[in-house]
Design an enzyme around this catalytic site. Structure first.
Site, PDB file in Angstrom:
ATOM      1  N   ARG A 168       3.343 -26.005 -20.381  1.00  0.00           N
ATOM      2  CA  ARG A 168       2.876 -24.880 -20.740  1.00  0.00           C
ATOM      3  C   ARG A 168       3.089 -24.780 -22.154  1.00  0.00           C
ATOM      4  O   ARG A 168       2.386 -24.328 -23.496  1.00  0.00           O
ATOM      5  CB  ARG A 168       2.982 -23.732 -20.356  1.00  0.00           C
ATOM      6  CG  ARG A 168       2.261 -23.371 -18.812  1.00  0.00           C
ATOM      7  CD  ARG A 168       2.850 -22.338 -17.795  1.00  0.00           C
ATOM      8  NE  ARG A 168       2.453 -21.069 -18.682  1.00  0.00           N
ATOM      9  CZ  ARG A 168       1.258 -20.334 -18.238  1.00  0.00           C
ATOM     10  NH1 ARG A 168       0.272 -20.987 -17.673  1.00  0.00           N
ATOM     11  NH2 ARG A 168       1.290 -19.061 -19.150  1.00  0.00           N
ATOM     12  N   SER A 179      -6.047 -16.413 -23.658  1.00  0.00           N
ATOM     13  CA  SER A 179      -4.398 -16.478 -22.892  1.00  0.00           C
ATOM     14  C   SER A 179      -4.143 -17.800 -22.522  1.00  0.00           C
ATOM     15  O   SER A 179      -5.205 -18.597 -22.203  1.00  0.00           O
ATOM     16  CB  SER A 179      -4.274 -15.466 -21.935  1.00  0.00           C
ATOM     17  OG  SER A 179      -5.041 -15.799 -20.772  1.00  0.00           O
ATOM     18  N   LEU A 180      -3.047 -18.277 -22.218  1.00  0.00           N
ATOM     19  CA  LEU A 180      -2.912 -19.400 -21.239  1.00  0.00           C
ATOM     20  C   LEU A 180      -2.969 -18.874 -19.706  1.00  0.00           C
ATOM     21  O   LEU A 180      -1.978 -18.010 -19.386  1.00  0.00           O
ATOM     22  CB  LEU A 180      -1.427 -19.993 -21.599  1.00  0.00           C
ATOM     23  CG  LEU A 180      -0.961 -21.059 -22.650  1.00  0.00           C
ATOM     24  CD1 LEU A 180       0.291 -21.203 -23.004  1.00  0.00           C
ATOM     25  CD2 LEU A 180      -1.680 -22.338 -22.198  1.00  0.00           C
ATOM     26  N   SER A 181      -3.553 -19.121 -19.113  1.00  0.00           N
ATOM     27  CA  SER A 181      -3.963 -18.619 -17.596  1.00  0.00           C
ATOM     28  C   SER A 181      -2.749 -18.973 -16.681  1.00  0.00           C
ATOM     29  O   SER A 181      -1.913 -19.932 -16.972  1.00  0.00           O
ATOM     30  CB  SER A 181      -5.279 -19.216 -17.101  1.00  0.00           C
ATOM     31  OG  SER A 181      -6.338 -18.807 -17.947  1.00  0.00           O
ATOM     32  N   CYS A 182      -2.542 -18.029 -15.868  1.00  0.00           N
ATOM     33  CA  CYS A 182      -1.372 -18.019 -14.849  1.00  0.00           C
ATOM     34  C   CYS A 182      -1.533 -19.423 -14.259  1.00  0.00           C
ATOM     35  O   CYS A 182      -2.572 -19.862 -13.860  1.00  0.00           O
ATOM     36  CB  CYS A 182      -1.266 -17.075 -14.097  1.00  0.00           C
ATOM     37  SG  CYS A 182      -2.510 -16.671 -13.053  1.00  0.00           S
TER      38      CYS A 182
END
Length: 198
Positions: free
Chosen positions: A23, A75-78
């Protein structure tokens, strides 16, 4: 992810892909965190620990990278959702894939890992600043991904038809362009309103 049983058994390539494409390699230097009243900027250089905490929260924590009019807009998704959506996509080596909503480019890089060197991944991002970021990120990661700037609802008609189509943003109606650009027997995965992805 492992202790909660969140790695998809049906797609064993996902876990090593996420390890190979971490990430932090796709997160911008400035993130957004909720202060209790509004979103505040968190800078990688000024507060590296806080920045890292936002990038590597729990499996169900997304990392907000952009706020528009006071609301998160990208966003950076979960990790849990990314892994589940990739599993739902049922990627195979050699597949041509279209992604709608490139953001930082990580999902597209993960899909490129899944389809291998004979596959093809095209991703579209409406925001030119984010598409530039995605382009730089996938290039730095060595991922074979075509990043386009444009309206995801129109798909990428000039890039042929796809075995798989995935949207990273919620829709209440699947745009017909996505259906037209999906090969017979293909698969479309998208967040459906507020009900999760289908």
């Amino acid at each position: 992810m492992a202790s909660r049983g969140l790695w998809p058994a049906g797609s064993p390539w996902v876990r090593p892909a996420m390890r190979a494409l971490p990430r932090h390699a796709f997160a911008p230097d400035r993130l957004c965190a909720w202060s209790g009243h509004a979103y505040a900027s968190v800078d990688r250089t000024a507060t590296p620990g806080r920045w890292a905490d936002l990038v590597y929260g729990g499996p169900y924590d997304s990392t907000v990278i952009q706020v528009t009019d006071g609301f998160p807009s990208s966003s950076l998704s979960c990790e849990a959702v990314v892994a589940d959506m990739l599993d739902s996509l049922m990627l195979e080596p050699g597949h041509a894939v279209l992604e709608l909503g490139a953001a930082t480019g990580r999902n597209a890089a993960l899909m490129a890992h899944g389809v291998g060197p004979d596959g093809r991944v095209t991703t579209i991002e409406a925001d030119p600043r984010l598409s530039d970021l995605a382009r730089r990120n996938v290039s730095a990661a060595g991922a074979r991904v075509t990043v386009l700037t444009g309206d995801g609802t129109r798909g990428a008609p000039a890039h042929g038809r796809f075995h798989r189509v995935m949207a990273t943003y919620a829709v209440d109606l699947v745009p017909w362009a996505w259906v037209e650009q999906t090969r017979p027997g293909g698969r479309i995965v998208a967040p459906w309103g507020r009900l999760g992805h289908v």
